[in-house]
Every structure is written in C-alpha cells, then in structure tokens.
Design a protein around this motif. Structure first.
Motif, mmCIF file in Angstrom:
data_model
loop_
_atom_site.group_PDB
_atom_site.id
_atom_site.type_symbol
_atom_site.label_atom_id
_atom_site.label_comp_id
_atom_site.label_asym_id
_atom_site.label_seq_id
_atom_site.Cartn_x
_atom_site.Cartn_y
_atom_site.Cartn_z
ATOM 1 N N TRP A 20 76.620 -64.524 48.586
ATOM 2 C CA TRP A 20 75.488 -64.335 49.480
ATOM 3 C C TRP A 20 75.585 -62.989 50.189
ATOM 4 C CZ3 TRP A 20 76.811 -63.601 54.577
ATOM 5 C CH2 TRP A 20 78.095 -64.010 54.954
ATOM 6 N N HIS A 28 70.888 -64.530 52.255
ATOM 7 C CA HIS A 28 70.212 -64.598 50.963
ATOM 8 C C HIS A 28 71.240 -64.917 49.884
ATOM 9 C CE1 HIS A 28 66.568 -62.611 52.534
ATOM 10 N NE2 HIS A 28 67.423 -61.949 53.282
ATOM 11 N N GLY A 30 71.798 -65.168 45.677
ATOM 12 C CA GLY A 30 71.219 -64.600 44.464
ATOM 13 C C GLY A 30 71.023 -63.103 44.579
ATOM 14 N N SER A 31 70.720 -62.504 43.464
ATOM 15 C CA SER A 31 70.547 -61.054 43.405
ATOM 16 C C SER A 31 69.352 -60.629 44.246
ATOM 17 C CB SER A 31 70.353 -60.618 41.958
ATOM 18 O OG SER A 31 71.506 -60.959 41.202
ATOM 19 N N LEU A 32 69.459 -59.460 44.859
ATOM 20 C CA LEU A 32 68.378 -58.997 45.721
ATOM 21 C C LEU A 32 68.240 -57.490 45.701
ATOM 22 C CD1 LEU A 32 69.590 -57.885 48.743
ATOM 23 C CD2 LEU A 32 70.198 -60.262 48.823
ATOM 24 N N ARG A 41 63.921 -58.287 49.191
ATOM 25 C CA ARG A 41 63.219 -59.233 48.319
ATOM 26 C C ARG A 41 64.193 -59.656 47.216
ATOM 27 N NH1 ARG A 41 61.351 -54.128 46.714
ATOM 28 N NH2 ARG A 41 61.180 -53.822 44.474
ATOM 29 N N SER A 42 63.894 -60.788 46.592
ATOM 30 C CA SER A 42 64.771 -61.245 45.520
ATOM 31 C C SER A 42 64.609 -60.340 44.304
ATOM 32 C CB SER A 42 64.473 -62.698 45.163
ATOM 33 O OG SER A 42 63.167 -62.813 44.673
ATOM 34 N N TRP A 43 65.656 -60.301 43.488
ATOM 35 C CA TRP A 43 65.658 -59.493 42.267
ATOM 36 C C TRP A 43 65.770 -60.443 41.094
ATOM 37 C CZ3 TRP A 43 70.144 -55.903 40.385
ATOM 38 C CH2 TRP A 43 69.659 -54.992 39.432
ATOM 39 N N SER A 44 64.920 -60.309 40.119
ATOM 40 C CA SER A 44 64.873 -61.257 39.001
ATOM 41 C C SER A 44 66.045 -61.131 38.031
ATOM 42 C CB SER A 44 63.555 -61.111 38.235
ATOM 43 O OG SER A 44 63.523 -59.872 37.547
ATOM 44 N N PRO A 46 69.424 -62.063 36.866
ATOM 45 C CA PRO A 46 70.365 -63.125 37.189
ATOM 46 C C PRO A 46 71.846 -62.743 37.035
ATOM 47 C CG PRO A 46 69.395 -63.535 35.046
ATOM 48 C CD PRO A 46 68.734 -62.307 35.598
ATOM 49 N N HIS A 55 64.330 -54.708 34.769
ATOM 50 C CA HIS A 55 64.901 -55.061 36.069
ATOM 51 C C HIS A 55 64.957 -53.837 36.984
ATOM 52 C CE1 HIS A 55 66.669 -58.519 33.726
ATOM 53 N NE2 HIS A 55 65.941 -59.099 34.659
#
Length: 126
Positions: A20, A28, A30-32, A41-44, A46, A55
C-alpha cells in the motif's frame, strides 16, 4: 515508514508499506499514478510482468499538464522495462527514471516539493 510533507497543500506520499501507499494520509492498495499537478488515481497495470506501452500512455491524460519527468516505481526491486514501452513518453521529450517503488516515493516528494511537474507510476506489492 511515515513521511511528512513540507507544504500541506500539495500532493505527497505520506507513508507506505509492502502492499500500500498513502497519499496525503489516504491509503491506496494496488498500483497507482500520482501527479504533482492532478493528484492520485489507480493505475491499470497489475504487475511488472504484464506491463505494456498502453500503461505508460495512461500517464498522459488529455487536459492535464504534461510532466517534465516520470518516475517509474518497478515494485520491491529495481527492474527496467524494454525501452520500446516508453517510446510515447520519450517522443514527447518527457524524462523517465526507473527505480524501486520505495525510492520512487521518496524522490516524488522531493521533486514535488521543489515545484517540479512530476508524475510517479508506482507498482505496489509487485
């Protein structure tokens, strides 16, 4: 580890753990993506193994200032992506620095505090 911002009105990474990252105190998972201009914001993306040129194109949203520099946090250890994946950024004369995610967090805070237009793409827990 906890980090402290010099100015409370800017986006900064305030702490992080194995899976995190907290930005301005908000945690947060996950990737960001965090930008000194537009926030987090989140980053798609993975994982490092699944990373693609698309990406990195996510870092360049329309109607946002183009960063001077992108910090790529490659996860728990330093890993470099193939240069072809960065061609969109390089073609726009945006600098790209690769480091492990913890180092990218610290570097982002320093550059943002200096007033630089910096964006960090951070793989978390990878």
């Amino acid at each position: 580890m906890k980090l402290h911002a010099d100015r409370p009105d800017q986006y900064s990474i305030t702490s992080y753990g194995e899976d995190w990252i907290a930005v301005n105190g908000q945690r947060h998972a996950g990737s960001l993506i965090i930008s000194s201009d537009t926030g987090v914001r989140s980053w798609s993306c993975p994982s490092f193994e699944q990373i693609a040129e698309a990406h990195f194109q996510e870092l360049l949203l329309p109607a946002t200032p183009v960063p001077e520099l992108v910090l790529f946090g490659s996860g728990q250890r330093l890993r470099f992506v193939h240069p072809a994946l960065l061609r969109g950024l390089i073609g726009q004369r945006i600098g790209v620095e690769t480091m492990d995610t913890v180092a990218a967090c610290r570097t982002f805070n320093i550059l943002a505090a200096e007033g630089r237009r910096v964006t960090a793409a951070l793989l978390v827990g990878a």
